[in-house]
Design an enzyme around this catalytic site. Structure first.
Site, PDB file in Angstrom:
ATOM      1  N   GLY A  46       0.842  -1.184   0.000  1.00 21.02           N
ATOM      2  CA  GLY A  46       0.000   0.000   0.000  1.00 21.02           C
ATOM      3  C   GLY A  46       0.876   1.232   0.000  1.00 21.02           C
ATOM      4  O   GLY A  46       2.041   1.169   0.425  1.00 21.02           O
ATOM      5  N   GLN A  51       3.054  10.048   1.244  1.00 19.37           N
ATOM      6  CA  GLN A  51       4.350   9.349   1.269  1.00 19.37           C
ATOM      7  C   GLN A  51       5.223   9.713   0.072  1.00 19.37           C
ATOM      8  O   GLN A  51       6.420   9.428   0.073  1.00 19.37           O
ATOM      9  CB  GLN A  51       4.148   7.829   1.312  1.00 19.37           C
ATOM     10  CG  GLN A  51       3.557   7.351   2.633  1.00 19.37           C
ATOM     11  CD  GLN A  51       3.377   5.847   2.644  1.00 19.37           C
ATOM     12  OE1 GLN A  51       2.386   5.335   2.145  1.00 19.37           O
ATOM     13  NE2 GLN A  51       4.345   5.134   3.191  1.00 19.37           N
ATOM     14  N   CYS A  91       5.940  -0.115   7.454  1.00 19.68           N
ATOM     15  CA  CYS A  91       5.578   1.041   6.632  1.00 19.68           C
ATOM     16  C   CYS A  91       6.744   1.368   5.702  1.00 19.68           C
ATOM     17  O   CYS A  91       7.898   1.376   6.139  1.00 19.68           O
ATOM     18  CB  CYS A  91       5.285   2.240   7.538  1.00 19.68           C
ATOM     19  SG  CYS A  91       4.848   3.732   6.640  1.00 19.68           S
ATOM     20  N   LEU A  92       6.452   1.636   4.445  1.00 19.83           N
ATOM     21  CA  LEU A  92       7.513   1.979   3.489  1.00 19.83           C
ATOM     22  C   LEU A  92       8.254   3.249   3.903  1.00 19.83           C
ATOM     23  O   LEU A  92       9.388   3.468   3.484  1.00 19.83           O
ATOM     24  CB  LEU A  92       6.931   2.161   2.084  1.00 19.83           C
ATOM     25  CG  LEU A  92       6.482   0.877   1.372  1.00 19.83           C
ATOM     26  CD1 LEU A  92       5.766   1.218   0.075  1.00 19.83           C
ATOM     27  CD2 LEU A  92       7.652  -0.047   1.108  1.00 19.83           C
ATOM     28  N   HIS A 133      -4.195   1.387   7.699  1.00 23.12           N
ATOM     29  CA  HIS A 133      -2.848   1.969   7.729  1.00 23.12           C
ATOM     30  C   HIS A 133      -2.750   3.117   6.719  1.00 23.12           C
ATOM     31  O   HIS A 133      -2.269   4.212   7.046  1.00 23.12           O
ATOM     32  CB  HIS A 133      -1.833   0.862   7.405  1.00 23.12           C
ATOM     33  CG  HIS A 133      -0.414   1.323   7.342  1.00 23.12           C
ATOM     34  ND1 HIS A 133       0.538   0.969   8.270  1.00 23.12           N
ATOM     35  CD2 HIS A 133       0.230   2.120   6.440  1.00 23.12           C
ATOM     36  CE1 HIS A 133       1.691   1.529   7.944  1.00 23.12           C
ATOM     37  NE2 HIS A 133       1.536   2.230   6.835  1.00 23.12           N
ATOM     38  N   GLU A 134      -3.240   2.873   5.496  1.00 20.57           N
ATOM     39  CA  GLU A 134      -3.154   3.916   4.457  1.00 20.57           C
ATOM     40  C   GLU A 134      -4.058   5.095   4.797  1.00 20.57           C
ATOM     41  O   GLU A 134      -3.700   6.258   4.569  1.00 20.57           O
ATOM     42  CB  GLU A 134      -3.509   3.334   3.081  1.00 20.57           C
ATOM     43  CG  GLU A 134      -2.632   2.187   2.617  1.00 20.57           C
ATOM     44  CD  GLU A 134      -1.139   2.449   2.754  1.00 20.57           C
ATOM     45  OE1 GLU A 134      -0.718   3.608   2.615  1.00 20.57           O
ATOM     46  OE2 GLU A 134      -0.398   1.483   3.027  1.00 20.57           O
ATOM     47  N   HIS A 137      -2.431   7.503   7.078  1.00 19.03           N
ATOM     48  CA  HIS A 137      -1.456   8.380   6.412  1.00 19.03           C
ATOM     49  C   HIS A 137      -2.114   9.686   5.958  1.00 19.03           C
ATOM     50  O   HIS A 137      -1.477  10.744   5.957  1.00 19.03           O
ATOM     51  CB  HIS A 137      -0.849   7.690   5.180  1.00 19.03           C
ATOM     52  CG  HIS A 137       0.348   6.843   5.473  1.00 19.03           C
ATOM     53  ND1 HIS A 137       1.504   7.353   6.034  1.00 19.03           N
ATOM     54  CD2 HIS A 137       0.590   5.526   5.268  1.00 19.03           C
ATOM     55  CE1 HIS A 137       2.396   6.379   6.162  1.00 19.03           C
ATOM     56  NE2 HIS A 137       1.868   5.258   5.705  1.00 19.03           N
TER      57      HIS A 137
HETATM   58 ZN    ZN Z   1       2.802   3.430   5.744  1.00 21.07          ZN
END
Ligand code: ZN
Length: 173
Positions: A46, A51, A91-92, A133-134, A137
């Site tokens: 995701g 981000q 998380c990226l 999670h997304e 953000h």
């Molecule tokens: Zn994340």
């Protein structure tokens, strides 16, 4: 279509409260396509617009399940949520760190797809976790904000000790 730079912990873009998309136009579709490219290049499941430094309420997801189609959500709303479940999450934007996070077990999310059509997604398991999670953000919330103060402090201390290159591995969860 292009791979954009993923912002990492400490970048103020990750703390922005994102704005609603007014019109799903070509620019928004390009953002969606770039998010998909960037997510795939980073081997993520995701990725949300903040981000990559864009403060808009847009994210993409692909949990790599043959039964669940990947997609994009624009101006998402969590309209139902039930139960709680604890599981590992990463998380990226905080590469290399996984922690146990409590989430709703199931959610129903409504929003617009890449073509601007209203969609409704009923999610459980990994998709439910990914969507929550997304969604976080878009409000400038990171999974570390959902850890106990002690765990968060330990993670931040470890993060602070990494040098620049360690904060940008080639792939991350
Ligand atoms: Zn994340």
């Amino acid at each position: 279509m292009a791979v954009r730079e993923i912002r990492v912990l400490g970048d103020p873009a990750l703390r922005a409260r994102c704005e609603e998309v007014e019109t799903v136009d070509d620019e928004v579709r390009r953002l969606v396509d770039d998010l998909i490219d960037t997510m795939e290049a980073a081997d993520g499941i995701g990725l949300a617009a903040p981000q990559v430094g864009i403060p808009l309420r847009v994210f993409v997801y692909d949990i790599r399940d043959p039964d669940i189609e990947p997609g994009a959500l624009i101006n998402p709303r969590i309209v139902e949520a039930g139960g709680t479940v604890r599981d590992t999450e990463g998380c990226l934007s905080i590469p290399g760190f996984d922690e146990t996070v409590e989430r709703y077990a199931t959610v129903v999310v409504e929003g617009l797809d890449r073509e601007g059509r209203e969609i409704r997604i009923e999610a459980d398991d990994l998709l439910s976790r990914c969507l929550q999670h997304e969604y976080d953000h878009l409000d400038g919330v990171l999974f570390i904000d959902r850890l106990s103060p002690l765990k968060r402090r330990m993670l931040l201390n470890k993060w602070a000790k990494l040098d620049e290159s360690e904060r940008r591995p080639a792939t991350a969860v």
